[in-house]
Design a protein around this motif. Structure first.
Motif, PDB file in Angstrom:
ATOM      1  N   ALA A 115      36.084  46.443  32.282  1.00  0.00           N
ATOM      2  CA  ALA A 115      36.133  46.487  30.879  1.00  0.00           C
ATOM      3  C   ALA A 115      37.346  45.879  30.491  1.00  0.00           C
ATOM      4  O   ALA A 115      37.361  44.927  29.437  1.00  0.00           O
ATOM      5  CB  ALA A 115      35.598  47.627  30.343  1.00  0.00           C
ATOM      6  N   VAL A 116      38.557  46.436  30.872  1.00  0.00           N
ATOM      7  CA  VAL A 116      39.746  45.888  30.278  1.00  0.00           C
ATOM      8  C   VAL A 116      40.047  44.444  30.663  1.00  0.00           C
ATOM      9  O   VAL A 116      40.312  43.667  29.598  1.00  0.00           O
ATOM     10  CB  VAL A 116      40.775  46.559  31.068  1.00  0.00           C
ATOM     11  CG1 VAL A 116      42.379  46.190  30.436  1.00  0.00           C
ATOM     12  CG2 VAL A 116      40.712  48.171  30.500  1.00  0.00           C
TER      13      VAL A 116
ATOM     14  N   ALA B 215      38.015  42.132  28.629  1.00  0.00           N
ATOM     15  CA  ALA B 215      38.362  41.877  27.203  1.00  0.00           C
ATOM     16  C   ALA B 215      39.706  41.394  27.072  1.00  0.00           C
ATOM     17  O   ALA B 215      40.001  41.115  26.129  1.00  0.00           O
ATOM     18  CB  ALA B 215      38.482  43.480  26.568  1.00  0.00           C
ATOM     19  N   GLY B 216      40.334  40.582  28.008  1.00  0.00           N
ATOM     20  CA  GLY B 216      41.621  39.814  27.810  1.00  0.00           C
ATOM     21  C   GLY B 216      42.737  40.615  28.406  1.00  0.00           C
ATOM     22  O   GLY B 216      43.982  40.051  28.464  1.00  0.00           O
ATOM     23  N   GLY B 217      42.601  41.883  28.756  1.00  0.00           N
ATOM     24  CA  GLY B 217      43.939  42.701  29.188  1.00  0.00           C
ATOM     25  C   GLY B 217      43.902  42.758  30.799  1.00  0.00           C
ATOM     26  O   GLY B 217      43.295  42.034  31.534  1.00  0.00           O
ATOM     27  N   MET B 218      44.680  43.590  31.329  1.00  0.00           N
ATOM     28  CA  MET B 218      45.012  43.592  32.672  1.00  0.00           C
ATOM     29  C   MET B 218      44.501  44.955  33.170  1.00  0.00           C
ATOM     30  O   MET B 218      44.932  45.974  33.171  1.00  0.00           O
ATOM     31  CB  MET B 218      46.386  43.549  33.176  1.00  0.00           C
ATOM     32  CG  MET B 218      46.523  43.824  34.594  1.00  0.00           C
ATOM     33  SD  MET B 218      45.885  42.751  35.836  1.00  0.00           S
ATOM     34  CE  MET B 218      46.663  41.088  35.705  1.00  0.00           C
ATOM     35  N   GLY B 219      43.263  44.955  33.805  1.00  0.00           N
ATOM     36  CA  GLY B 219      42.712  45.905  34.501  1.00  0.00           C
ATOM     37  C   GLY B 219      43.383  46.507  35.712  1.00  0.00           C
ATOM     38  O   GLY B 219      43.657  45.596  36.514  1.00  0.00           O
ATOM     39  N   ILE B 220      43.545  47.758  36.186  1.00  0.00           N
ATOM     40  CA  ILE B 220      44.258  48.161  37.094  1.00  0.00           C
ATOM     41  C   ILE B 220      43.412  49.275  38.110  1.00  0.00           C
ATOM     42  O   ILE B 220      42.719  50.186  37.448  1.00  0.00           O
ATOM     43  CB  ILE B 220      45.736  48.787  36.856  1.00  0.00           C
ATOM     44  CG1 ILE B 220      46.507  47.797  36.174  1.00  0.00           C
ATOM     45  CG2 ILE B 220      46.287  49.472  38.338  1.00  0.00           C
ATOM     46  CD1 ILE B 220      46.959  46.665  36.842  1.00  0.00           C
ATOM     47  N   ILE B 221      43.324  49.006  39.178  1.00  0.00           N
ATOM     48  CA  ILE B 221      42.601  49.820  40.063  1.00  0.00           C
ATOM     49  C   ILE B 221      43.554  50.733  40.920  1.00  0.00           C
ATOM     50  O   ILE B 221      44.580  50.247  41.485  1.00  0.00           O
ATOM     51  CB  ILE B 221      41.759  49.029  41.489  1.00  0.00           C
ATOM     52  CG1 ILE B 221      40.720  48.191  40.591  1.00  0.00           C
ATOM     53  CG2 ILE B 221      41.355  50.081  42.494  1.00  0.00           C
ATOM     54  CD1 ILE B 221      39.495  48.772  40.005  1.00  0.00           C
TER      55      ILE B 221
END
Length: 315
Positions: free
Chosen positions: A33-34, A37-43
């Motif tokens: 989702a992040v 939305a144009g951000g940086m998703g982190i696992i």
């Protein structure tokens, strides 16, 4: 309203907003989702469940075609092959935290990855830069989760570090909206990391009891635990359990996470320690990630432009 700077360039994202790598929480549902939305998703990998993480990374590629990254929490690595694991998954961006930045930095860089290290002090920042990181995540003591026992507020730590290093800095600890993002940029940052704000988002997998507790919390409703005890310090939401732990530090703070699954996903707020930042006092609703990021960027520009107009600053 796209922001162009070193963080967006290095990470390949539209918005310089990074989601914090919260154990068991920072998985595909939230991270995708992040990223979308144009951000940086982190696992996250701090849970140590690498087989599950491999599945989550596969899900990420089904859910998004946008950039995303992985965190390596150095003190909690159980598999000595963690670098090879990350490389084999095709990851291009890694944040490292909770340990010595020299441990894996060279290997990650040799594999062609971009590496940012999380630091709670100036000394830690200088050590990370010397180790060859591409950037820093400078985390003030307001933030939730595992902390330096000698905590420093973002208002002091962020401009201090930015005045001493040349690498791009992402601000963490107390950031949840456009106003706090504008403040971070004024202090020298080129991006922000959101933890508690993303923890309370619609797409966060934690139980609604925790999200609602964040919405209901005031600015004084977190506690700083284990200052001076063995192991890391923690910032957590005030509950009966954490109030008791604040008054008397346990012999082993990590044992307090034995019931983490019942807290995170079962909604029992007394089962473990609900790691939460002081910014809970500024969060008054549960919103979708897309709305959080869009409103943050919109308000950032509105505030910056408004200040320029108000004070006659020509750009």
């Amino acid at each position: 309203m796209t922001i162009h700077n070193r963080v967006t360039s290095l990470l390949g994202v539209e918005h310089p907003i990074v989601q914090a790598p919260m154990g068991w929480i920072a998985r595909s549902q939230l991270a995708a989702a992040v990223s979308n939305a144009g951000g940086m998703g982190i696992i996250e990998t701090s849970s140590g469940e690498l087989d599950t993480i491999r599945t989550e990374l596969r899900k990420m590629r089904e859910l998004t075609d946008k950039p995303f990254g992985v965190n390596i929490a150095l003190s909690y690595v159980r598999d000595p092959g963690i670098v090879q694991f990350v490389v084999e998954q095709g990851i291009r961006f890694v944040t490292t935290s909770a340990g010595d930045p020299t441990r894996y930095c060279a290997a990650l860089k040799e594999a062609g990855l971009t590496v940012f290290h999380v630091v709670p002090t100036l000394a830690g920042a200088l050590k990370a830069v010397a180790a060859g990181v591409d950037g820093l995540i400078v985390e003030g003591g307001e933030g939730g989760g595992f902390k330096n026992q000698r905590d420093v507020a973002s208002m002091v730590l962020l401009p201090l570090v930015c005045s001493k290093v040349d690498v791009p800095v992402i601000a963490a600890g107390g950031f949840c909206d456009g106003a706090s993002m504008a403040a971070a940029f004024a202090l020298g940052a080129e991006g922000i990391q959101m933890g508690t704000r993303m923890l309370s988002a619609v797409e966060s997998p934690v139980h609604d009891n925790w999200k609602q507790a964040i919405v209901n919390a005031g600015e004084t409703d977190t506690v700083f635990l284990n200052r001076g005890g063995k192991g890391p310090a923690l910032r957590a939401l005030r509950t009966e359990r954490t109030t008791r732990l604040q008054e008397q530090s346990p012999d082993n703070i990590m044992a307090e996470f034995a019931g983490v699954q019942q807290l995170y996903f079962g909604g029992n707020m007394e089962a473990a320690v609900p790691l939460t930042g002081q910014v809970c006092g500024r969060i008054d609703s549960i919103k979708p990630v897309k709305s959080i990021i869009e409103e943050t960027i919109h308000d950032f520009h509105r505030i910056v432009d408004g200040m320029a107009t108000r004070y006659g600053i020509r750009r």
